[in-house]
Design a protein around this motif. Structure first.
Motif, PDB file in Angstrom:
ATOM      1  N   LEU A 187       0.829  -1.202   0.000  1.00  0.00           N
ATOM      2  CA  LEU A 187       0.000   0.000   0.000  1.00  0.00           C
ATOM      3  C   LEU A 187       0.866   1.256   0.000  1.00  0.00           C
ATOM      4  CD1 LEU A 187      -2.938   0.914   0.233  1.00  0.00           C
ATOM      5  CD2 LEU A 187      -2.693   0.823   2.705  1.00  0.00           C
ATOM      6  N   PHE A 190       2.185   1.948  -3.383  1.00  0.00           N
ATOM      7  CA  PHE A 190       1.152   2.529  -4.248  1.00  0.00           C
ATOM      8  C   PHE A 190       0.925   3.995  -3.904  1.00  0.00           C
ATOM      9  CE2 PHE A 190      -3.295   3.564  -5.181  1.00  0.00           C
ATOM     10  CZ  PHE A 190      -3.293   3.338  -6.537  1.00  0.00           C
ATOM     11  N   GLU A 191       0.938   4.285  -2.621  1.00  0.00           N
ATOM     12  CA  GLU A 191       0.647   5.656  -2.203  1.00  0.00           C
ATOM     13  C   GLU A 191       1.848   6.592  -2.346  1.00  0.00           C
ATOM     14  OE1 GLU A 191      -3.293   5.745   0.267  1.00  0.00           O
ATOM     15  OE2 GLU A 191      -1.682   5.124   1.619  1.00  0.00           O
ATOM     16  N   LEU A 195      -1.610  11.858  -6.501  1.00  0.00           N
ATOM     17  CA  LEU A 195      -3.047  11.584  -6.545  1.00  0.00           C
ATOM     18  C   LEU A 195      -3.511  11.361  -7.982  1.00  0.00           C
ATOM     19  CD1 LEU A 195      -4.187  14.233  -3.927  1.00  0.00           C
ATOM     20  CD2 LEU A 195      -4.305  11.767  -3.638  1.00  0.00           C
ATOM     21  N   ARG A 198      -2.643   7.910  -9.088  1.00  0.00           N
ATOM     22  CA  ARG A 198      -3.489   6.896  -8.469  1.00  0.00           C
ATOM     23  C   ARG A 198      -4.826   6.822  -9.189  1.00  0.00           C
ATOM     24  NH1 ARG A 198      -2.623   8.631  -2.209  1.00  0.00           N
ATOM     25  NH2 ARG A 198      -0.536   9.396  -2.587  1.00  0.00           N
TER      26      ARG A 198
END
Ligand code: SF4
Ligand code: SF4
Ligand code: SF4
Lengths: 322, 155
Positions: A187, A190-191, A195, A198
């Motif tokens: 996670l 991914f983060e 933004l 994503r």
């Protein structure tokens, strides 16, 4: 006694008091297992237990009327679903017999498929599959291929903290020692993206969604079935349109309805025919819930799930912060 | 301030809606981007309302209810607080800035506090600018795909 023999003996002993026991059996080919519903002693021979038994069978527990007495065979992770169902009073402890197992991991057939593809082999042509000495040995197109189990295990197994059934009436075999840590590194990676990146990622993923709802149907905690709000026309949460917003919003429904309840069993992701990484959404919620309420779904039978409860003074919420 | 953005406010009937009314009656100057939806209680607010609003194209969502210990139904806002906090922390994983969603408490007598909340939130949304929409290019991509197919079909 091998685990499977012990399990069979336990089921044989308990079957007379039960309407049915749910376990795994051989599927349509040698790589797939399928749920078997054992109603008489003869069916017990159909049972299988090996790293290809991936299904979380607790999904079936909420499908039978309250009067039935049902036995269910569970691995460590699956047993957490049983606990969560009990916590939410969706099943009755008196009507369930849990056959718990120790588990060292299950295969991710997607990984098996890709490993075979690298050698120009087709997973559909696998003629036999055996597990021996940490290897998955496959006979395919006249060749023998040995894949290290560690390379093809499901991601959830690499971070497993509950190898042994956390709740059980019978336990076959010896408990597996040790547990992995889960720092939610997937996670975090991914983060690390912006933004915009994503959202672009989810656009790419959700564009492929065919709205088959297999993710929902496989989920042991999705108990509404035909009353799912995604199918409601009044109010109309999701329309019949095939736009991205519709597909994405369906996943938002699933994620939100699983907040604080999802045990991260990964069945939604496994069932998805187009490999959308749905677990990422669920793991995000799982991580935040753990940080906020120090709670992991399906690990403590006596505790109330956090979104069904509150504290007048919350420990970790600073709502006046902005 | 530049062009208006779309901000949706979910307000509880007993406190915050009254607070907004008090601010109006008191003629407190407020930005006009906010559109108010009145609900019986902040506990009525399903996190999906907020997601639907944001995915549907709103640039910001504000939820406001009665202060903790002041809920008309005793405990609606306590449940809301947990759900909304979880929702707020969830947003970044789908690519939505956390700042596009806030929840707060304003009582019916707090006209001035309401003015402060609306102004602060509206400024915050203007700083973030219009939202990026999940479906914004999908239609265009589908059309482009359709065109490539057409080219490939022999006459
Ligand atoms: S997560 Fe743990 S219990 Fe579940 S299949 Fe993997 S190793 Fe077994
Ligand atoms: S949402 Fe997915 S990971 Fe969570 S309980 Fe349901 S199937 Fe398992
Ligand atoms: S299983 Fe996959 S394709 Fe089917 S509805 Fe769920 S996300 Fe969409």
């Amino acid at each position: 006694m091998p685990v499977l023999e012990e399990l069979k003996a336990q089921i044989a002993r308990r079957l007379p008091e039960l309407d049915m026991v749910i376990g795994w059996g051989h599927g349509y080919d040698c790589l797939h297992r399928t749920p078997v519903f054992i109603e008489n002693a003869a069916d017990i021979e159909k049972l299988v237990f090996d790293p290809l038994c991936v299904h979380n069978l607790s999904t079936y527990l909420t499908r039978y009327g309250s009067g039935k007495k049902i036995g269910v065979v569970v691995k460590g992770c699956d047993s957490r679903s049983v606990v969560e169902l009990l916590q939410e009073k969706l099943i009755n402890r008196d009507n369930i017999v849990v056959f718990g197992l120790p588990c060292e991991g299950v295969a991710d057939l997607g990984k098996v498929k890709r490993a075979l593809q690298e050698q120009n082999l087709d997973m559909g042509r696998v003629k036999s599959a055996t597990v021996e000495g940490g290897k998955l040995i496959l006979a395919v197109s006249g060749k023998e291929v040995a894949l290290a189990l560690n390379d093809v295990l499901a991601d959830k197994c690499g971070r497993c903290r509950y190898h042994n059934a956390v709740i059980h009436d019978e336990f076959a075999g010896t408990p597996v020692e040790g547990q992995a840590q889960d720092a939610y590194e997937d996670l975090a990676a991914f983060e690390n993206q912006t933004l915009e990146e994503r959202m672009e990622f989810w656009r790419g993923q959700m564009e492929r969604c065919v709205r088959c709802y297999a993710c929902r149907n496989a989920c042991p905690m999705c108990v509404c079935r035909d009353h799912c709000i995604a199918q409601s026309r009044d109010p109309n949460w999701v329309s019949q349109g095939d736009g991205l917003e519709e597909k994405f919003f369906f996943q938002m429904i699933h994620a939100m309805h699983l907040a604080g309840r999802c045990t991260e069993c990964g069945e939604c992701e496994r069932a998805c025919p187009v490999d959308i990484p749905l677990l990422l959404l669920k793991r995000k919620l799982g991580k935040e819930i753990q940080e906020l309420f120090d709670y992991r779904a399906g690990t403590e039978p006596e505790v109330k799930p956090p979104l069904l409860a509150f504290k007048v003074e919350e420990d970790n919420i600073n709502e006046r912060g902005w | 301030m530049d062009k208006e953005l779309r901000i949706v406010g979910f307000l509880c009937n007993w406190c915050s809606y009254g607070g907004a009314d008090t601010a109006g009656v008191g003629r407190f100057i407020q930005p006009t981007d906010l559109r108010i939806i009145r609900l019986p209680c902040s506990g009525r607010i399903d996190p999906l309302f907020v997601l639907k609003t944001l995915i549907g194209g709103a640039d910001g969502v504000l939820v406001s209810g009665c202060h903790p210990r002041d809920c008309h139904y005793s405990e609606g806002n306590y449940y809301a607080r947990r759900r909304l906090e979880v929702l707020k922390r969830f947003l970044p994983v789908i690519g939505i800035d956390q700042g596009r969603f806030e929840y707060t408490w304003v009582s019916a007598s707090e006209g001035q506090r309401w003015q402060h909340v609306v102004t602060t939130f509206t400024n915050q949304i203007h700083a973030l600018g219009p939202i990026q929409r999940i479906g914004k290019d999908a239609q265009a991509r589908a059309c482009a795909f359709g065109r490539t197919l057409e080219v490939d079909i022999p006459a």
